[in-house]
Design a protein around this motif. Structure first.
Motif, PDB file in Angstrom:
ATOM      1  N   ARG A  15     -50.150  74.172  58.822  1.00  0.00           N
ATOM      2  CA  ARG A  15     -49.825  72.559  57.703  1.00  0.00           C
ATOM      3  C   ARG A  15     -48.728  72.761  56.421  1.00  0.00           C
ATOM      4  O   ARG A  15     -48.064  74.014  56.981  1.00  0.00           O
ATOM      5  CB  ARG A  15     -51.101  73.593  56.369  1.00  0.00           C
ATOM      6  N   LYS A  16     -48.715  71.870  56.210  1.00  0.00           N
ATOM      7  CA  LYS A  16     -46.727  71.680  55.288  1.00  0.00           C
ATOM      8  C   LYS A  16     -47.208  72.335  53.487  1.00  0.00           C
ATOM      9  O   LYS A  16     -48.328  71.821  53.549  1.00  0.00           O
ATOM     10  CB  LYS A  16     -46.609  70.152  55.227  1.00  0.00           C
ATOM     11  N   ARG A  56     -44.817  77.901  50.308  1.00  0.00           N
ATOM     12  CA  ARG A  56     -43.547  78.293  50.501  1.00  0.00           C
ATOM     13  C   ARG A  56     -43.015  79.733  50.221  1.00  0.00           C
ATOM     14  O   ARG A  56     -42.233  79.526  48.989  1.00  0.00           O
ATOM     15  CB  ARG A  56     -42.992  77.091  49.578  1.00  0.00           C
ATOM     16  N   GLU A 153     -43.003  74.443  57.221  1.00  0.00           N
ATOM     17  CA  GLU A 153     -43.394  73.186  57.602  1.00  0.00           C
ATOM     18  C   GLU A 153     -44.625  72.548  58.415  1.00  0.00           C
ATOM     19  O   GLU A 153     -44.503  71.641  58.276  1.00  0.00           O
ATOM     20  CB  GLU A 153     -42.067  72.907  58.245  1.00  0.00           C
ATOM     21  N   GLY A 154     -45.273  73.773  58.619  1.00  0.00           N
ATOM     22  CA  GLY A 154     -46.116  73.611  59.813  1.00  0.00           C
ATOM     23  C   GLY A 154     -45.814  73.569  61.431  1.00  0.00           C
ATOM     24  O   GLY A 154     -47.119  72.965  61.900  1.00  0.00           O
TER      25      GLY A 154
END
Length: 196
Positions: A15-16, A56, A153-154
């Protein structure tokens, strides 16, 4: 508290991740637990998705590399002193010459491969107090930060290797997701049924 590290194959690693604010619940505790988890697993970096949080946030402590004789005394000193929390990081620039280095990942135990990355990056991020920074890093610091940044960023380090090498690793990667791997730290495996 030591958290289980999420193994290859878990969707959270693809996943982002979302940006967070100072109001994120129990952020200080999460950061403390991530440091504890990373040190217990002998890592030099750990990203929030690796402990199941799609946010993040990542941490880096390069001091274990400071004993490596391949680095100059100046570089060793820089690595020894570097311990940082990165929140809401955004890559501004990747420049410089490309170089290969053998990388591994706590979410992908027992696999190491040479990964080519550029040697200088500029990153905008917030620290644990949400103070804004824009900084340029080079050499091994840049490499470790790029690896952890990829996580939010995945992206995994295995995404940077050739398709032939990926095919050769397929069986090993499948075994990791099923928990068929020898490790000495706590992990959560996506293909293992819970409650047994």
């Amino acid at each position: 508290m030591i958290l289980p590290i999420v193994a290859y194959g878990d969707p959270v690693l693809r996943r982002k991740c979302e940006a967070i604010g100072p109001e994120y619940p129990e952020l200080a505790t999460l950061i403390e637990n991530m440091w504890e988890t990373m040190y217990q697993a002998n890592g030099v970096g750990l990203a929030a998705p690796q402990v199941g949080r799609p946010i993040r946030l990542f941490l880096v402590d390069t001091s274990p590399f400071a004993e490596d004789e391949d680095f100059s005394p100046e570089e060793q000193e820089k690595l020894r002193a570097f311990k940082r929390v990165f929140i809401n990081a955004q890559m501004q620039e990747e420049t410089g010459k490309k170089w290969a280095f053998n990388e591994g990942c706590l979410s992908i135990p027992d696999i190491r491969e040479d990964v080519t990355r550029q040697d200088t990056i500029t990153l905008r991020y917030q620290d644990a107090e949400f103070k804004e920074h824009t900084e340029t890093f080079d050499g091994l610091l840049a490499r470790v930060i790029q690896h952890e940044y990829d996580h939010i960023e995945g992206i995994l380090f295995t995404d940077h290797i050739s398709s032939l090498k990926k095919r050769l690793l397929k069986g090993k990667l499948t075994n990791i997701s099923k928990g068929k791997v020898q490790i000495d730290y706590k992990m959560r495996f996506p293909a293992v049924k819970r409650g047994r």
